[in-house]
Each structure stands twice: as structure tokens, then as C-alpha cells.
Design a protein around this motif. Structure first.
Motif, PDB file in Angstrom:
ATOM      1  N   PHE A   1       0.841  -1.190   0.000  1.00 56.19           N
ATOM      2  CA  PHE A   1       0.000   0.000   0.000  1.00 56.19           C
ATOM      3  C   PHE A   1       0.878   1.243   0.000  1.00 56.19           C
ATOM      4  O   PHE A   1       1.940   1.255   0.628  1.00 56.19           O
ATOM      5  N   THR A   2       0.424   2.280  -0.673  1.00 60.06           N
ATOM      6  CA  THR A   2       1.128   3.562  -0.617  1.00 60.06           C
ATOM      7  C   THR A   2       0.544   4.465   0.461  1.00 60.06           C
ATOM      8  O   THR A   2       1.150   5.456   0.830  1.00 60.06           O
ATOM      9  N   ASP A   3      -0.623   4.102   0.982  1.00 62.43           N
ATOM     10  CA  ASP A   3      -1.301   4.873   2.027  1.00 62.43           C
ATOM     11  C   ASP A   3      -1.325   4.031   3.304  1.00 62.43           C
ATOM     12  O   ASP A   3      -1.997   3.002   3.364  1.00 62.43           O
ATOM     13  N   ILE A   4      -0.583   4.454   4.326  1.00 64.16           N
ATOM     14  CA  ILE A   4      -0.474   3.694   5.572  1.00 64.16           C
ATOM     15  C   ILE A   4      -1.838   3.510   6.240  1.00 64.16           C
ATOM     16  O   ILE A   4      -2.124   2.456   6.799  1.00 64.16           O
ATOM     17  N   GLN A   5      -2.695   4.521   6.164  1.00 62.58           N
ATOM     18  CA  GLN A   5      -4.001   4.403   6.809  1.00 62.58           C
ATOM     19  C   GLN A   5      -4.854   3.334   6.136  1.00 62.58           C
ATOM     20  O   GLN A   5      -5.552   2.578   6.802  1.00 62.58           O
ATOM     21  N   LEU A   6      -4.762   3.247   4.827  1.00 57.46           N
ATOM     22  CA  LEU A   6      -5.485   2.205   4.099  1.00 57.46           C
ATOM     23  C   LEU A   6      -4.937   0.821   4.471  1.00 57.46           C
ATOM     24  O   LEU A   6      -5.699  -0.139   4.626  1.00 57.46           O
ATOM     25  N   ALA A   7      -3.636   0.723   4.651  1.00 55.54           N
ATOM     26  CA  ALA A   7      -3.024  -0.540   5.062  1.00 55.54           C
ATOM     27  C   ALA A   7      -3.514  -0.946   6.453  1.00 55.54           C
ATOM     28  O   ALA A   7      -3.874  -2.102   6.682  1.00 55.54           O
ATOM     29  N   ILE A   8      -3.557  -0.009   7.367  1.00 52.56           N
ATOM     30  CA  ILE A   8      -4.028  -0.287   8.729  1.00 52.56           C
ATOM     31  C   ILE A   8      -5.489  -0.714   8.711  1.00 52.56           C
ATOM     32  O   ILE A   8      -5.878  -1.681   9.372  1.00 52.56           O
ATOM     33  N   ASP A   9      -6.302   0.003   7.942  1.00 52.89           N
ATOM     34  CA  ASP A   9      -7.725  -0.342   7.839  1.00 52.89           C
ATOM     35  C   ASP A   9      -7.914  -1.732   7.243  1.00 52.89           C
ATOM     36  O   ASP A   9      -8.776  -2.497   7.695  1.00 52.89           O
ATOM     37  N   THR A  10      -7.105  -2.076   6.244  1.00 53.01           N
ATOM     38  CA  THR A  10      -7.191  -3.395   5.607  1.00 53.01           C
ATOM     39  C   THR A  10      -6.780  -4.489   6.583  1.00 53.01           C
ATOM     40  O   THR A  10      -7.421  -5.540   6.664  1.00 53.01           O
ATOM     41  N   GLU A  11      -5.717  -4.247   7.339  1.00 50.55           N
ATOM     42  CA  GLU A  11      -5.279  -5.224   8.346  1.00 50.55           C
ATOM     43  C   GLU A  11      -6.403  -5.484   9.355  1.00 50.55           C
ATOM     44  O   GLU A  11      -6.711  -6.634   9.673  1.00 50.55           O
ATOM     45  N   LYS A  12      -7.011  -4.435   9.852  1.00 52.70           N
ATOM     46  CA  LYS A  12      -8.102  -4.586  10.823  1.00 52.70           C
ATOM     47  C   LYS A  12      -9.261  -5.371  10.231  1.00 52.70           C
ATOM     48  O   LYS A  12      -9.880  -6.194  10.908  1.00 52.70           O
ATOM     49  N   GLN A  13      -9.564  -5.113   8.961  1.00 54.12           N
ATOM     50  CA  GLN A  13     -10.651  -5.810   8.291  1.00 54.12           C
ATOM     51  C   GLN A  13     -10.343  -7.305   8.168  1.00 54.12           C
ATOM     52  O   GLN A  13     -11.173  -8.153   8.492  1.00 54.12           O
ATOM     53  N   ILE A  14      -9.146  -7.632   7.706  1.00 52.66           N
ATOM     54  CA  ILE A  14      -8.758  -9.033   7.518  1.00 52.66           C
ATOM     55  C   ILE A  14      -8.752  -9.784   8.855  1.00 52.66           C
ATOM     56  O   ILE A  14      -9.154 -10.947   8.923  1.00 52.66           O
ATOM     57  N   LYS A  15      -8.331  -9.129   9.923  1.00 53.80           N
ATOM     58  CA  LYS A  15      -8.292  -9.778  11.235  1.00 53.80           C
ATOM     59  C   LYS A  15      -9.672 -10.242  11.686  1.00 53.80           C
ATOM     60  O   LYS A  15      -9.789 -11.188  12.461  1.00 53.80           O
ATOM     61  N   LYS A  16     -10.712  -9.604  11.206  1.00 57.77           N
ATOM     62  CA  LYS A  16     -12.086  -9.973  11.574  1.00 57.77           C
ATOM     63  C   LYS A  16     -12.637 -11.109  10.711  1.00 57.77           C
ATOM     64  O   LYS A  16     -13.693 -11.655  11.015  1.00 57.77           O
ATOM     65  N   TRP A  17     -11.961 -11.446   9.647  1.00 55.48           N
ATOM     66  CA  TRP A  17     -12.438 -12.458   8.718  1.00 55.48           C
ATOM     67  C   TRP A  17     -12.325 -13.862   9.303  1.00 55.48           C
ATOM     68  O   TRP A  17     -11.474 -14.149  10.143  1.00 55.48           O
ATOM     69  N   SER A  18     -13.149 -14.744   8.771  1.00 53.89           N
ATOM     70  CA  SER A  18     -13.072 -16.157   9.132  1.00 53.89           C
ATOM     71  C   SER A  18     -11.817 -16.773   8.510  1.00 53.89           C
ATOM     72  O   SER A  18     -11.227 -16.220   7.574  1.00 53.89           O
ATOM     73  N   ARG A  19     -11.477 -17.931   9.002  1.00 52.46           N
ATOM     74  CA  ARG A  19     -10.331 -18.666   8.445  1.00 52.46           C
ATOM     75  C   ARG A  19     -10.550 -18.974   6.968  1.00 52.46           C
ATOM     76  O   ARG A  19      -9.642 -18.839   6.149  1.00 52.46           O
TER      77      ARG A  19
END
Length: 95
Positions: free
Chosen positions: A55-73
Motif C-alpha cells: 500500500f502507498t497509504d499507511i491508513q489504508l493498510a491499517i484499515d485493511t489489516e483490521k478488516q482481515i483480522k475480523k475475517w473467518s479462516r
């Protein structure tokens, strides 16, 4: 332009760890060497990098990480296996 990375590690206990960093090689070394004893991955080494996205935008990377962490296996594995067409259906709740 500074890049940020969202990454997923497969742990020795078959679980997944999702993280974000601006220096992927350094962060992977820290995970593998047990640099942080209180980190989730410390007792789950060795680790395998199974997904990485830049990602070129750190905030977008952080938001994506948080989203993926909530996902099922299953949804994480679809992402890892590049089965992007399956992601929307895996987000639907079963009633």
C-alpha cells in the motif's frame, strides 16, 4: 514514496497472524527470531509468509489489516489462494 505492507503468516500451529508494517523483511525477521516475546507468533514458530499486499497509504493498510483480522479462516484462505471471486460470498451471514 514509502510502502506499507499487510501480511499474513501461517504459524506452526496452523493458525494465521495478520500484521502491517513499513519494513516487511525486518518485521519477518523479528517474527522468526522471536524478537518480541509477548507477540502472538513467539510460541508458534517457524512461520511462513503466505500473503503480502503493498500500500502507498499507511491508513489504508491499517484499515485493511483490521478488516482481515475480523475475517473467518475460510475467507482468509480464499484471499491467500487468490480466490477473489469467493470473497463476497464468504462475507454473507448464514441465517
Amino acid at each position: 514514496m514509502k510502502l506499507s505492507h499487510v501480511y499474513i503468516l501461517k504459524c506452526t500451529d496452523d493458525s494465521y497472524y495478520t500484521g502491517v508494517t513499513s519494513n516487511l523483511s525486518q518485521r519477518l525477521f523479528q517474527h522468526q527470531s522471536g524478537f518480541y516475546m509477548d507477540c502472538y507468533t513467539y510460541n508458534r514458530r517457524p512461520l511462513e509468509l503466505v500473503y503480502n499486499c503493498e500500500f502507498t497509504d499507511i491508513q489504508l493498510a491499517i484499515d485493511t489489516e483490521k478488516q482481515i483480522k475480523k475475517w473467518s479462516r475460510v475467507k482468509k484462505e480464499a484471499l491467500i489462494n487468490e480466490a477473489y471471486d469467493k470473497l463476497p460470498n464468504l462475507a454473507k451471514k448464514k441465517f
